[in-house]
Scaffold this active site. Structure first.
Site, PDB file in Angstrom:
ATOM      1  N   LYS A 166       0.861  -1.175   0.000  1.00  0.00           N
ATOM      2  CA  LYS A 166       0.000   0.000   0.000  1.00  0.00           C
ATOM      3  C   LYS A 166       0.904   1.235   0.000  1.00  0.00           C
ATOM      4  O   LYS A 166       2.039   1.132   0.405  1.00  0.00           O
ATOM      5  CB  LYS A 166      -0.893   0.016   1.250  1.00  0.00           C
ATOM      6  CG  LYS A 166      -1.662  -1.271   1.503  1.00  0.00           C
ATOM      7  CD  LYS A 166      -2.886  -1.363   0.636  1.00  0.00           C
ATOM      8  CE  LYS A 166      -3.645  -2.667   0.917  1.00  0.00           C
ATOM      9  NZ  LYS A 166      -4.732  -2.887  -0.025  1.00  0.00           N
ATOM     10  N   HIS A 285      -6.857 -13.378  -6.972  1.00  0.00           N
ATOM     11  CA  HIS A 285      -7.628 -12.423  -6.189  1.00  0.00           C
ATOM     12  C   HIS A 285      -9.073 -12.446  -6.666  1.00  0.00           C
ATOM     13  O   HIS A 285      -9.335 -12.635  -7.846  1.00  0.00           O
ATOM     14  CB  HIS A 285      -7.045 -11.012  -6.336  1.00  0.00           C
ATOM     15  CG  HIS A 285      -7.630 -10.048  -5.349  1.00  0.00           C
ATOM     16  ND1 HIS A 285      -8.858  -9.468  -5.535  1.00  0.00           N
ATOM     17  CD2 HIS A 285      -7.174  -9.594  -4.155  1.00  0.00           C
ATOM     18  CE1 HIS A 285      -9.123  -8.686  -4.488  1.00  0.00           C
ATOM     19  NE2 HIS A 285      -8.125  -8.747  -3.645  1.00  0.00           N
TER      20      HIS A 285
END
EC number: 4.1.1.39
Length: 466
Positions: A166, A285
């Site tokens: 992130k 994902h």
């Protein structure tokens, strides 16, 4: 009049067959049906069976040239849902010959392609599918599976640790690679591209792949452990996706990643085949899953999407965290986690498993717990998911007050402490906080992490009370 009788007729005359004995080769589906007011459940269930097989709204000439008895879907059982008004579980059997071999895409088009827009139904949800061994055998499945992955990585007897880098968007490739290196150097096994990191103006995929590969090799050299970064190969076209996977293979990295729902099953299966042929692991994902599986009465339950992924192919898949959620949700999550990992799973309605599933040695998939978890959750995660899982701490690594590498150290120390305690026969459910606190004494990094996120109340009992 024995001949052709034109006109509209009730579905249930043809497609509702309560005395049907299901065959071992049938694909079985459990639908949660909410009929419109005034529509009898048998008619609604039969409509679902018809629309996912040979049916159409009126009688047609060409039906005379087809062996309906052989090809029609059959609604063979209907039961009301306890505690819900006017909601039923309709069980549908579809003959194996209705499906193309090795195509998850075709399976879904057939089973859920049209029927969800059906006027006679207020809502419809596909709860579970039984994939017969004969059909399973037409799929390659995961590129490698759990055991091969452990051998490739040389990591045994514990869950694997990951971290999503992130901020997910806006880092340059070099800074991104730096974060990857720090996390891996600190003690994580994997770092991960965010699902929406593909190839944007601020960071093109090739630059990212290059800097991440450099980070991996540097961390490997310094730690003596095998490291990986899930390089997201998801792209706008299948050709571009494969091009990215090829580049990853040329760099010699161990694993790539794909968003299997937004990318689509056809693309995913192609990538899974490429990965097996070229020795790449494949991390999956589930971006977009909640669009499909979040509503209780309409859509497709995630356990079906998970089964489909095991057929299409992937070595890891995100599957929720369980921690701090409701007990029932925990059972159901563990149900599809077992569907991903095990060879044979018994029918168990308390865990949401409507059918016994036999995967006949199709490789397994590692479930990935990711999202809002941190060091205090570690005992619960170790207890719930066991060794065959990947635990991913994004903010729980990068949010460490001393930086990324210490964040990784804290997670690794917490994990090793939990695994050791479990192996010594201690009860993680009851002693979890104490185990973490004790480990803090000899790991300042862990102590700092524990200070930031404070203890959490464990809302769970020991596993063996079930």
């Amino acid at each position: 009049s024995v001949g052709f009788k034109a006109g509209v007729k009730d579905y249930k005359l043809t497609y509702y067959t309560p005395d049907y004995e299901t065959k071992d080769t049938d694909i079985l589906a459990a639908f949660r049906v909410t009929p419109q007011p005034g529509v009898p459940p048998e008619e609604a269930g039969a409509a679902v069976a018809a629309e996912s097989s040979t049916g159409t709204w009126t009688t047609v000439w060409t039906x005379x040239x087809t062996s309906l008895d052989r090809y029609k879907g059959r609604c063979y059982h209907i039961e009301p849902v306890a505690g819900e008004e006017n909601q039923y579980i309709a069980y549908v059997a579809x003959x194996l010959d209705l499906f193309e071999e090795g195509s998850v895409t075709n399976m879904f088009t057939s089973i859920v392609g049209n029927v969800f827009g059906f006027k006679a139904l207020r809502a419809l949800r596909l709860e579970d599918l039984r994939i017969p061994p004969d059909y399973v055998k037409t799929f390659q499945g995961p590129p490698h599976g759990i055991q091969v992955e452990r051998d490739k990585l040389n990591k045994y007897g514990r869950p694997l640790l990951g971290c999503t880098i992130k901020p997910k968007l806006g880092l340059s490739a070099k800074n991104y690679g730096r974060a990857v290196y720090e996390c891996l150097r600190g003690g994580l096994d994997f770092t991960k591209d965010d699902e929406n990191v593909n190839s944007q103006p601020f960071m093109r995929w090739r630059d990212r792949f290059l800097f991440c590969a450099e980070a991996i090799y540097k961390a490997q050299a310094e730690t003596g452990e095998i490291k990986g970064h899930y390089l997201n190969a998801t792209a706008g076209t299948c050709e571009e996706m494969i091009k990215r996977a090829v580049f990853a293979r040329e760099l010699g990295v161990p694993i790539v990643m794909h968003d299997y729902l937004t990318g689509g099953f056809t693309a995913n299966t192609s990538l899974a085949h490429y990965c097996r042929d070229n020795g790449l692991l494949l991390h999956i994902h589930r971006a977009m899953h909640a669009v499909i599986d979040r509503q209780k009465n309409h859509g497709i339950h995630f356990r079906v999407l998970a089964k489909a992924l095991r057929m299409s192919g992937g070595d890891h898949i995100h599957s929720g965290t369980v921690v701090g959620k409701l007990e029932g949700e925990r059972e159901i999550t563990l149900g599809f986690v077992d569907l991903l990992r095990d060879d044979f799973i018994e029918k168990d309605r308390s865990r949401g498993i409507y059918f016994t599933q036999d995967w006949v040695s199709l490789p397994g998939v590692l479930p990935v717990a990711s999202g809002g978890i941190h060091v205090w959750h570690m005992p619960a995660l170790t207890e719930i998911f066991g060794d065959d899982s990947v635990l991913q701490f994004g903010g729980g690594t990068l949010g460490h007050p001393w930086g990324n590498a210490p964040g990784x150290v804290a997670n690794r120390v917490a994990l090793e402490a939990c695994v050791q305690a479990r192996n010594e026969g201690r009860d993680l459910a009851r002693e979890g906080n104490e185990i973490i606190r004790k480990a803090c004494k000899w790991s300042p990094e862990l102590a700092a992490a524990c200070e930031v996120w404070k203890e959490i109340k464990f809302e769970f009992e020991a596993m063996d009370t079930l």
